[in-house]
Motif scaffolding. Sequence first.
Motif, PDB file in Angstrom:
ATOM      1  N   SER A  70      53.793  48.047  36.660  1.00  0.00           N
ATOM      2  CA  SER A  70      53.647  47.056  37.724  1.00  0.00           C
ATOM      3  C   SER A  70      52.683  47.503  38.820  1.00  0.00           C
ATOM      4  CB  SER A  70      55.015  46.721  38.324  1.00  0.00           C
ATOM      5  OG  SER A  70      55.636  47.886  38.844  1.00  0.00           O
ATOM      6  N   ASP A  71      52.633  48.814  39.108  1.00  0.00           N
ATOM      7  CA  ASP A  71      51.758  49.253  40.193  1.00  0.00           C
ATOM      8  C   ASP A  71      50.292  49.311  39.768  1.00  0.00           C
ATOM      9  OD1 ASP A  71      51.893  51.437  38.532  1.00  0.00           O
ATOM     10  OD2 ASP A  71      52.089  52.905  40.143  1.00  0.00           O
ATOM     11  N   SER A  72      50.006  48.971  38.506  1.00  0.00           N
ATOM     12  CA  SER A  72      48.614  48.961  38.045  1.00  0.00           C
ATOM     13  C   SER A  72      47.985  47.576  38.122  1.00  0.00           C
ATOM     14  CB  SER A  72      48.538  49.471  36.602  1.00  0.00           C
ATOM     15  OG  SER A  72      49.091  48.519  35.698  1.00  0.00           O
ATOM     16  N   ILE A  73      48.757  46.553  38.437  1.00  0.00           N
ATOM     17  CA  ILE A  73      48.230  45.186  38.465  1.00  0.00           C
ATOM     18  C   ILE A  73      47.296  45.046  39.665  1.00  0.00           C
ATOM     19  CG2 ILE A  73      48.818  42.740  38.550  1.00  0.00           C
ATOM     20  CD1 ILE A  73      51.568  43.465  37.457  1.00  0.00           C
ATOM     21  N   THR A  74      46.059  44.660  39.403  1.00  0.00           N
ATOM     22  CA  THR A  74      45.072  44.543  40.479  1.00  0.00           C
ATOM     23  C   THR A  74      43.985  43.567  40.070  1.00  0.00           C
ATOM     24  OG1 THR A  74      43.668  45.824  41.981  1.00  0.00           O
ATOM     25  CG2 THR A  74      43.609  46.436  39.663  1.00  0.00           C
ATOM     26  N   LEU A  75      43.091  43.288  41.002  1.00  0.00           N
ATOM     27  CA  LEU A  75      41.926  42.451  40.738  1.00  0.00           C
ATOM     28  C   LEU A  75      40.686  43.326  40.689  1.00  0.00           C
ATOM     29  CD1 LEU A  75      42.593  39.399  43.116  1.00  0.00           C
ATOM     30  CD2 LEU A  75      43.267  39.690  40.725  1.00  0.00           C
ATOM     31  N   VAL A  76      39.786  43.008  39.765  1.00  0.00           N
ATOM     32  CA  VAL A  76      38.540  43.755  39.644  1.00  0.00           C
ATOM     33  C   VAL A  76      37.374  42.785  39.679  1.00  0.00           C
ATOM     34  CG1 VAL A  76      39.552  45.683  38.384  1.00  0.00           C
ATOM     35  CG2 VAL A  76      38.718  43.719  37.116  1.00  0.00           C
ATOM     36  N   GLY A  77      36.283  43.225  40.255  1.00  0.00           N
ATOM     37  CA  GLY A  77      35.068  42.436  40.361  1.00  0.00           C
ATOM     38  C   GLY A  77      34.021  43.237  41.112  1.00  0.00           C
ATOM     39  N   THR A  78      32.829  42.685  41.206  1.00  0.00           N
ATOM     40  CA  THR A  78      31.740  43.442  41.829  1.00  0.00           C
ATOM     41  C   THR A  78      31.958  43.650  43.315  1.00  0.00           C
ATOM     42  OG1 THR A  78      30.501  41.382  42.083  1.00  0.00           O
ATOM     43  CG2 THR A  78      30.061  42.713  40.109  1.00  0.00           C
ATOM     44  N   ASP A  79      32.559  42.661  44.001  1.00  0.00           N
ATOM     45  CA  ASP A  79      32.767  42.824  45.449  1.00  0.00           C
ATOM     46  C   ASP A  79      34.082  42.207  45.901  1.00  0.00           C
ATOM     47  OD1 ASP A  79      32.142  40.193  45.077  1.00  0.00           O
ATOM     48  OD2 ASP A  79      30.726  40.051  46.749  1.00  0.00           O
ATOM     49  N   VAL A  80      35.112  42.238  45.055  1.00  0.00           N
ATOM     50  CA  VAL A  80      36.394  41.640  45.419  1.00  0.00           C
ATOM     51  C   VAL A  80      37.107  42.514  46.444  1.00  0.00           C
ATOM     52  CG1 VAL A  80      37.613  42.750  43.500  1.00  0.00           C
ATOM     53  CG2 VAL A  80      38.551  40.675  44.522  1.00  0.00           C
ATOM     54  N   ASN A  81      37.696  41.871  47.437  1.00  0.00           N
ATOM     55  CA  ASN A  81      38.430  42.553  48.496  1.00  0.00           C
ATOM     56  C   ASN A  81      39.826  41.945  48.567  1.00  0.00           C
ATOM     57  OD1 ASN A  81      39.186  44.043  50.770  1.00  0.00           O
ATOM     58  ND2 ASN A  81      38.399  42.470  52.165  1.00  0.00           N
ATOM     59  N   VAL A  82      40.842  42.666  48.044  1.00  0.00           N
ATOM     60  CA  VAL A  82      42.220  42.187  48.048  1.00  0.00           C
ATOM     61  C   VAL A  82      42.815  42.422  49.426  1.00  0.00           C
ATOM     62  CG1 VAL A  82      44.512  42.447  47.030  1.00  0.00           C
ATOM     63  CG2 VAL A  82      42.480  42.639  45.578  1.00  0.00           C
ATOM     64  N   THR A  83      43.259  41.349  50.060  1.00  0.00           N
ATOM     65  CA  THR A  83      43.843  41.465  51.397  1.00  0.00           C
ATOM     66  C   THR A  83      45.365  41.470  51.375  1.00  0.00           C
ATOM     67  OG1 THR A  83      43.706  39.064  51.663  1.00  0.00           O
ATOM     68  CG2 THR A  83      41.837  40.378  52.462  1.00  0.00           C
ATOM     69  N   GLN A  84      45.952  40.970  50.283  1.00  0.00           N
ATOM     70  CA  GLN A  84      47.414  40.964  50.199  1.00  0.00           C
ATOM     71  C   GLN A  84      47.818  40.771  48.746  1.00  0.00           C
ATOM     72  OE1 GLN A  84      49.553  38.612  53.144  1.00  0.00           O
ATOM     73  NE2 GLN A  84      51.078  38.044  51.615  1.00  0.00           N
ATOM     74  N   GLN A  85      48.925  41.412  48.350  1.00  0.00           N
ATOM     75  CA  GLN A  85      49.448  41.273  46.997  1.00  0.00           C
ATOM     76  C   GLN A  85      50.962  41.291  47.062  1.00  0.00           C
ATOM     77  OE1 GLN A  85      48.095  44.254  44.233  1.00  0.00           O
ATOM     78  NE2 GLN A  85      49.431  43.585  42.579  1.00  0.00           N
ATOM     79  N   SER A  86      51.605  40.463  46.250  1.00  0.00           N
ATOM     80  CA  SER A  86      53.069  40.433  46.202  1.00  0.00           C
ATOM     81  C   SER A  86      53.534  40.315  44.757  1.00  0.00           C
ATOM     82  CB  SER A  86      53.619  39.257  47.018  1.00  0.00           C
ATOM     83  OG  SER A  86      53.207  38.024  46.454  1.00  0.00           O
TER      84      SER A  86
END
Length: 467
Positions: A70-86
Amino acid sequence: MKSFLLLYLVAIHTLSINGLLDFKKKTQVTTTDHRVLANVKIYSNLAEVIQPLGLLPIEFSSEDWNDIRSDSITLVGTDVNVTQQSITEKKKSLNNAQVYVRSPSSSNTETKFIKATMIDEKRNLVKLIDKDVSKEPIFFTAQSDHILYDADPPQTKYYVNFTYDTNSPVELSYLRSNLNWKTRYQLNLFENSKPATLSAMADIRNDGQSRVDIESAELLGGDINLQMYQRSQYMPMSAAKGYAAYEADNAGAPGPPPKPSVGEGEEISGLYVFSINQPFSIDARTNYLLPMFRPRVTVERYASISKYFYGAGNVNGKAERSYRLSADRFLSRGNCVIRESDRLVGETSLPDIAAKNKHEFSIGQDADIVYKENSTLVSSTTSNVTSSPYGPKQSRTHSTYEVVLTLKNYKKNRSVKVEYQQNVYGQSVKLTKPNALFTQEGSAIKATFTLASDEEKSASYKFEVVN
């Protein structure tokens, strides 16, 4: 002029609406089916799944979630900036749902089910009217196996949500424990001048409960420090699925799909990446094997004697059947079965081996090659030394040993190369008796012999060890 301006505004408005609709169409990609995997990078103990990001939040079933770190779930991209995750665990409540329960008035010989209302699913507390008990509604706690449902009860689901900023395509990435791979080798050795052959197979394992369909995949080999904290055990192979089984499963299809194959491999940051050129599927609890490379290899056979020196006395034993392997390309770690003259003679585990680097291994004793070693203490003296002018005195023992080594080849039809190594523990070790046969490397004394069929040879050497 006003008419032209009006037409211009109408055109701009229409284009804006069409663009918005087109944007909405492009964002309707869904990732609810986590058994169809877009891009998978498979490691020895887990896999990274990369999929186009669909509608948020992303839903995972309990079955899928059990395989995900579960702690590996993330977003990937050239310039993605994750501001919040739940990450939220949810289950649709059965409270107030209509169920059937075993009536309290049922007997051992007669079982009766009546309609009831679930009041508290955690306690299995239900409300019902049983005329044999009371005309008014009664409440009681039913056993789990005494409850019947009209439909499949809702299961726990997990929802992952993000807020992020980006101006480029975004993909979802996470680690799964149910996919892994290993290399399986078969080394074929022959007599005379026929060269050895080494064949490699990629053994991809789906340890999950469901079939997965993979659109594109890469196999990664090398020393990779990734851990799967939930489940990372590599199950024993219970079923192997290759080309024949793949074709049988697709009998009656419009036409056989192209058979997947594994690429030659590319070095990236000290790791090696092997691409698979076609989509493929792996059933649950299945090993799927694909052919890999067939490198050019050189293999040297010899008998090895490697032992540790423990002092004066007599020692005897047998040599090991040993091999020295090198290949023209990188070999990823894996199990290797060895055949000589079409007969199985043993197996070994190969580590990651760089191209043209030599790897030595032994697979068992050779009863025809025996040795006897007679070690004699020639002299021994003890002296006191100090590590510094102010330090305590320490005693040092200088011992000189003479070793007589006798080798015997009991084979009646061929000669054998024997490599001997004596490992000596001590503060210092020095080979003292000049002998062209024996050399010293560090604290090890080595020699190489060639024994003709049914030949016996003896040789001796002296060394000094300080303890």
